[in-house]
Design a protein around this motif. Structure first.
Motif, PDB file in Angstrom:
ATOM      1  N   ALA A  79       0.816  -1.218   0.000  1.00 32.68           N
ATOM      2  CA  ALA A  79       0.000   0.000   0.000  1.00 32.68           C
ATOM      3  C   ALA A  79       0.853   1.274   0.000  1.00 32.68           C
ATOM      4  O   ALA A  79       0.569   2.203  -0.775  1.00 32.68           O
ATOM      5  N   PRO A  80       1.912   1.380   0.833  1.00 24.99           N
ATOM      6  CA  PRO A  80       2.729   2.600   0.776  1.00 24.99           C
ATOM      7  C   PRO A  80       3.401   2.795  -0.584  1.00 24.99           C
ATOM      8  O   PRO A  80       3.450   3.918  -1.109  1.00 24.99           O
ATOM      9  N   MET A  81       3.902   1.705  -1.168  1.00 28.39           N
ATOM     10  CA  MET A  81       4.567   1.804  -2.465  1.00 28.39           C
ATOM     11  C   MET A  81       3.559   2.164  -3.562  1.00 28.39           C
ATOM     12  O   MET A  81       3.835   3.008  -4.424  1.00 28.39           O
ATOM     13  N   ILE A  82       2.379   1.543  -3.531  1.00 23.05           N
ATOM     14  CA  ILE A  82       1.343   1.853  -4.517  1.00 23.05           C
ATOM     15  C   ILE A  82       0.918   3.314  -4.398  1.00 23.05           C
ATOM     16  O   ILE A  82       0.757   4.020  -5.404  1.00 23.05           O
ATOM     17  N   ALA A  83       0.749   3.773  -3.161  1.00 21.01           N
ATOM     18  CA  ALA A  83       0.367   5.168  -2.946  1.00 21.01           C
ATOM     19  C   ALA A  83       1.432   6.119  -3.485  1.00 21.01           C
ATOM     20  O   ALA A  83       1.117   7.134  -4.119  1.00 21.01           O
ATOM     21  N   GLN A  84       2.696   5.789  -3.256  1.00 20.41           N
ATOM     22  CA  GLN A  84       3.785   6.631  -3.757  1.00 20.41           C
ATOM     23  C   GLN A  84       3.808   6.643  -5.282  1.00 20.41           C
ATOM     24  O   GLN A  84       4.026   7.690  -5.912  1.00 20.41           O
ATOM     25  N   MET A  85       3.559   5.490  -5.900  1.00 21.80           N
ATOM     26  CA  MET A  85       3.520   5.411  -7.359  1.00 21.80           C
ATOM     27  C   MET A  85       2.337   6.201  -7.926  1.00 21.80           C
ATOM     28  O   MET A  85       2.481   6.896  -8.932  1.00 21.80           O
ATOM     29  N   LEU A  86       1.180   6.108  -7.278  1.00 21.14           N
ATOM     30  CA  LEU A  86       0.009   6.867  -7.733  1.00 21.14           C
ATOM     31  C   LEU A  86       0.248   8.371  -7.610  1.00 21.14           C
ATOM     32  O   LEU A  86      -0.136   9.150  -8.492  1.00 21.14           O
ATOM     33  N   LEU A  87       0.898   8.764  -6.532  1.00 17.00           N
ATOM     34  CA  LEU A  87       1.209  10.178  -6.349  1.00 17.00           C
ATOM     35  C   LEU A  87       2.172  10.661  -7.430  1.00 17.00           C
ATOM     36  O   LEU A  87       1.985  11.739  -8.015  1.00 17.00           O
ATOM     37  N   GLY A  88       3.189   9.850  -7.730  1.00 18.58           N
ATOM     38  CA  GLY A  88       4.148  10.223  -8.760  1.00 18.58           C
ATOM     39  C   GLY A  88       3.537  10.258 -10.149  1.00 18.58           C
ATOM     40  O   GLY A  88       3.889  11.115 -10.969  1.00 18.58           O
ATOM     41  N   ALA A  89       2.620   9.338 -10.414  1.00 20.11           N
ATOM     42  CA  ALA A  89       2.022   9.253 -11.754  1.00 20.11           C
ATOM     43  C   ALA A  89       0.968  10.326 -12.002  1.00 20.11           C
ATOM     44  O   ALA A  89       0.830  10.810 -13.129  1.00 20.11           O
ATOM     45  N   THR A  90       0.220  10.699 -10.956  1.00 21.05           N
ATOM     46  CA  THR A  90      -0.884  11.632 -11.150  1.00 21.05           C
ATOM     47  C   THR A  90      -0.622  13.013 -10.558  1.00 21.05           C
ATOM     48  O   THR A  90      -1.299  13.978 -10.921  1.00 21.05           O
ATOM     49  N   GLY A  91       0.331  13.083  -9.627  1.00 16.61           N
ATOM     50  CA  GLY A  91       0.592  14.347  -8.956  1.00 16.61           C
ATOM     51  C   GLY A  91      -0.531  14.769  -8.034  1.00 16.61           C
ATOM     52  O   GLY A  91      -0.581  15.913  -7.573  1.00 16.61           O
ATOM     53  N   SER A  92      -1.447  13.853  -7.738  1.00 14.42           N
ATOM     54  CA  SER A  92      -2.618  14.167  -6.925  1.00 14.42           C
ATOM     55  C   SER A  92      -2.893  13.016  -5.963  1.00 14.42           C
ATOM     56  O   SER A  92      -2.571  11.857  -6.241  1.00 14.42           O
ATOM     57  N   THR A  93      -3.518  13.343  -4.820  1.00 14.31           N
ATOM     58  CA  THR A  93      -3.876  12.312  -3.855  1.00 14.31           C
ATOM     59  C   THR A  93      -5.255  11.712  -4.124  1.00 14.31           C
ATOM     60  O   THR A  93      -5.677  10.793  -3.427  1.00 14.31           O
ATOM     61  N   VAL A  94      -5.963  12.221  -5.127  1.00 12.60           N
ATOM     62  CA  VAL A  94      -7.304  11.690  -5.441  1.00 12.60           C
ATOM     63  C   VAL A  94      -7.217  10.215  -5.813  1.00 12.60           C
ATOM     64  O   VAL A  94      -8.056   9.400  -5.396  1.00 12.60           O
ATOM     65  N   ALA A  95      -6.207   9.873  -6.594  1.00 11.97           N
ATOM     66  CA  ALA A  95      -6.047   8.469  -6.989  1.00 11.97           C
ATOM     67  C   ALA A  95      -5.770   7.590  -5.772  1.00 11.97           C
ATOM     68  O   ALA A  95      -6.251   6.450  -5.694  1.00 11.97           O
ATOM     69  N   ILE A  96      -5.014   8.116  -4.818  1.00 11.51           N
ATOM     70  CA  ILE A  96      -4.717   7.349  -3.599  1.00 11.51           C
ATOM     71  C   ILE A  96      -6.000   7.124  -2.805  1.00 11.51           C
ATOM     72  O   ILE A  96      -6.279   6.009  -2.345  1.00 11.51           O
ATOM     73  N   SER A  97      -6.797   8.178  -2.643  1.00 16.08           N
ATOM     74  CA  SER A  97      -8.053   8.045  -1.903  1.00 16.08           C
ATOM     75  C   SER A  97      -9.004   7.069  -2.594  1.00 16.08           C
ATOM     76  O   SER A  97      -9.708   6.295  -1.926  1.00 16.08           O
ATOM     77  N   SER A  98      -9.040   7.079  -3.918  1.00 18.80           N
ATOM     78  CA  SER A  98      -9.877   6.140  -4.665  1.00 18.80           C
ATOM     79  C   SER A  98      -9.421   4.703  -4.424  1.00 18.80           C
ATOM     80  O   SER A  98     -10.253   3.788  -4.278  1.00 18.80           O
ATOM     81  N   TYR A  99      -8.123   4.503  -4.396  1.00 19.36           N
ATOM     82  CA  TYR A  99      -7.537   3.188  -4.112  1.00 19.36           C
ATOM     83  C   TYR A  99      -7.936   2.726  -2.708  1.00 19.36           C
ATOM     84  O   TYR A  99      -8.335   1.565  -2.508  1.00 19.36           O
ATOM     85  N   LEU A 100      -7.881   3.625  -1.723  1.00 20.38           N
ATOM     86  CA  LEU A 100      -8.258   3.284  -0.357  1.00 20.38           C
ATOM     87  C   LEU A 100      -9.757   2.991  -0.252  1.00 20.38           C
ATOM     88  O   LEU A 100     -10.170   2.096   0.495  1.00 20.38           O
ATOM     89  N   LEU A 101     -10.568   3.726  -1.006  1.00 15.64           N
ATOM     90  CA  LEU A 101     -12.008   3.478  -0.999  1.00 15.64           C
ATOM     91  C   LEU A 101     -12.326   2.105  -1.579  1.00 15.64           C
ATOM     92  O   LEU A 101     -13.175   1.375  -1.044  1.00 15.64           O
ATOM     93  N   LEU A 102     -11.651   1.733  -2.665  1.00 18.26           N
ATOM     94  CA  LEU A 102     -11.871   0.421  -3.267  1.00 18.26           C
ATOM     95  C   LEU A 102     -11.546  -0.690  -2.277  1.00 18.26           C
ATOM     96  O   LEU A 102     -12.313  -1.656  -2.130  1.00 18.26           O
ATOM     97  N   ALA A 103     -10.416  -0.565  -1.579  1.00 26.18           N
ATOM     98  CA  ALA A 103     -10.038  -1.581  -0.592  1.00 26.18           C
ATOM     99  C   ALA A 103     -11.064  -1.664   0.532  1.00 26.18           C
ATOM    100  O   ALA A 103     -11.417  -2.760   0.996  1.00 26.18           O
TER     101      ALA A 103
END
Length: 459
Positions: free
Chosen positions: A388-412
Motif C-alpha cells: 500500500a505505501p509503495m502503490i500510494a507513492q507510485m500513484l502520487l508520482g504518476a498523477t501528482g494528486s492524492t485523489v487516486a490514492i483516496s480512490s484506491y483506499l475506498l476500493l479496498a
C-alpha cells in the motif's frame, strides 16, 4: 472444549490479557520500527545510489516484500501450532522477530559495505515477515480460546491492542531520538539504530511473560485426545478455501488504509510534500496510535453487544467517509490538519480491527484453527497493506494528486465490506474439538448452516 472448561479459566483472564498485550506489543514494535525507519532513513542510508525518488520506492518496497513471506510464516506456524500448541509458537516467533530487529540495529550501511547492505537489510526484513506471519494467529487464539463465550469479543481485542501500542512505542521512540537525543544529522549517523537495539531488552521481557502463561485449553484438549490434524493446511484449503478468501478480504479493507500510517507513507508525505517537521509528524502518529488503541478496545466491547459483523460494517462506513478528507486535511490544515487526519483514520481502523481475532477464531474448526486464522490474516496483509505505501507513492508520482490514492483506499474499504457482508456472525459457537461439525458449517452465506457429520472430518 466444554462450556464448563471455558468458564473455569475466568480467574486467569487478567494474566492472559497482560501476557497477550505485552507480547504482541513487543512483536509489533519490532515490525513497525522498521516501517517507520523506512520512510525516514533507509532510503538515504541503504538505497541512495538509486536516486532520491527510486530510493524511497525501494525502501517502501522492502516493507512490502516482507509481507510476501508472512504467508510462509503463517503456514509454518499454523502447521506446528495445530500440531504442537499455541504457546510454543508464540515464544519462537517472538525470539525470531527480536533477533532480526536487533541485527538491523548493527547493520552496516551502503557507504560501508556497498550492495551487501540493502541485501542484508532485506533478508532481515524477511525474517521479520516470517515472524509476524506466525505470531498473530497464536496470540489471537490464546486470548479467544481462554475466554468465556460471552466475552470473546473483548478478549479477542487484547492481541489487537498490541498493534497500536507497538506503533505508538515505535513512533514515540523514533520521535525521542529525532527530537531530543540525536536531532539532525546525529539521527542519520547513529540515532536510528537505538530503537532497534532496544529490542534486546523487550524480547527478554516478552519471553519471560509468554513462558508464564498456560497453553490454550482448546489445544490442551485436542492434544489430550490425540486429535491433532496431520495436514491442517491441506484440510483448510480443501474444505474452507471460500471462507479463507472472504475473511482475507475483510482484513484487506483494514490493512490497506492502516499501512498509510504504519507503513510510513502518510508520515513521509507530510514531511516531504507539506514540509512538516519530522519530530512533529512522529508525535502526531504516536497520538493517533493512542486513539487507535481506544477505538480497538471499544470495538471489542461492541463486538459482544452488537455483533462482530455489525461492528465491522460501522468501521468500514467510517473508513469510506474519511479516505478523501484525510489528504485535504494534511494538504491544507498544517499540523492540526495532520492530527485530525490521523485521528479519523485511527477511529475507523480500530472498529475494523478490534473484533478481527474473535471473528476469525469463530469461523474455523478447532483442529485447523491456527492454520485458518494465521493464513487468512497473512493473505489479507499481502493483498492489503503489503504494498500500500509503495502503490500510494507510485500513484502520487504518476498523477501528482492524492485523489487516486483516496480512490484506491475506498476500493479496498469496499472490498472489506463485501467480505464482511458475505460472512456470518457466530457468537457463542463452542470452540472445542467436540463441536467440529457445528464449526465446519455456516461460516459464510454461501455455505449451509448445518453440515453432515462427515464434512467435519478435516484430517
Amino acid at each position: 472444549m466444554s462450556t464448563t472448561l471455558a468458564a473455569g479459566t475466568a480467574s486467569s483472564q487478567r494474566r492472559i490479557a497482560f501476557a497477550t498485550i505485552i507480547g504482541t506489543t513487543i512483536e509489533w514494535y519490532d515490525f513497525f520500527i522498521y516501517a517507520t525507519s523506512a520512510s525516514l532513513v533507509f532510503a538515504q542510508l541503504f538505497f541512495e545510489p538509486a536516486g532520491k525518488s527510486i530510493a524511497l520506492l525501494l525502501s517502501f518496497a522492502t516493507v512490502g516484500i516482507s509481507f510476501l513471506f508472512r504467508p510462509l510464516g503463517a503456514f509454518l506456524a499454523g502447521h506446528f501450532g495445530d500440531a504442537l500448541g499455541r504457546r510454543v509458537m508464540l515464544v519462537i516467533t517472538l525470539i525470531l522477530m527480536g533477533a532480526a530487529t536487533t541485527l538491523i540495529g548493527i547493520l552496516p550501511t551502503y557507504s560501508q559495505i556497498g550492495i551487501a547492505a540493502p541485501i542484508l537489510l532485506l533478508l532481515l526484513r524477511i525474517l521479520q515477515g516470517l515472524s509476524a506471519g506466525g505470531e498473530w494467529g497464536g496470540a489471537a487464539l490464546m486470548a479467544v480460546e481462554h475466554a468465556p463465550a460471552g466475552r470473546r469479543g473483548r478478549a479477542g481485542s487484547w492481541p489487537q491492542l498490541g498493534v497500536p501500542l507497538g506503533f505508538l512505542l515505535a513512533s514515540g521512540m523514533t520521535a525521542l531520538m529525532t527530537g531530543v537525543i540525536s536531532p539532525g544529522d546525529a539521527f542519520l549517523q547513529w540515532g536510528w539504530r537505538v530503537p532497534f537495539l532496544v529490542s534486546v531488552v523487550l524480547i527478554v521481557v516478552g519471553f519471560l511473560i509468554r513462558r508464564s502463561v498456560s497453553e490454550s485449553p482448546v489445544f490442551a484438549e485436542i492434544a489430550k485426545r490425540g486429535k491433532q490434524t496431520r495436514a491442517p493446511i491441506v484440510a483448510l484449503f480443501k474444505n474452507h478455501w471460500r471462507l479463507v478468501i472472504l475473511a482475507a478480504l475483510v482484513f484487506v479493507g483494514n490493512s490497506t488504509l492502516g499501512y498509510m500510517t504504519t507503513g510510513g507513507f502518510l508520515n513521509n508525505y507530510a514531511i516531504t510534500e507539506q514540509g512538516l517537521d519530522r519530530t512533529v509528524v512522529l508525535v502526531a502518529a504516536a497520538v493517533a496510535a493512542g486513539v487507535w488503541f481506544f477505538s480497538t478496545l471499544i470495538a471489542g466491547y461492541l463486538a459482544d453487544i452488537i455483533g462482530r459483523k455489525n461492528t465491522f460494517l460501522v468501521g468500514f462506513a467510517v473508513q469510506a467517509a474519511v479516505v478523501f478528507p484525510i489528504f485535504w486535511l494534511v494538504d491544507h490544515g498544517g499540523v492540526p490538519g495532520l492530527y485530525a487526519a490521523l485521528i479519523l483514520i485511527s477511529i475507523g481502523l480500530g472498529l475494523t480491527y478490534g473484533p478481527l481475532a474473535t471473528w476469525y477464531a469463530e469461523l474455523f474448526p478447532a483442529s485447523i484453527r491456527f492454520s485458518g486464522v494465521s493464513i487468512t490474516y497473512a493473505l489479507g496483509a499481502v493483498f492489503g497493506g503489503a504494498f500500500a505505501p509503495m502503490i500510494a507513492q507510485m500513484l502520487l508520482g504518476a498523477t501528482g494528486s492524492t485523489v487516486a490514492i483516496s480512490s484506491y483506499l475506498l476500493l479496498a474499504t469496499l472490498l472489506g465490506a463485501i467480505g464482511a457482508l458475505c460472512l456470518r456472525d457466530r457468537p457463542g459457537i463452542p470452540l472445542g474439538p467436540d463441536h467440529e461439525v457445528e464449526q465446519t458449517a455456516g461460516g459464510s452465506v454461501f455455505a449451509p448452516r448445518h453440515a453432515a457429520p462427515e464434512l467435519a472430518a478435516t484430517r
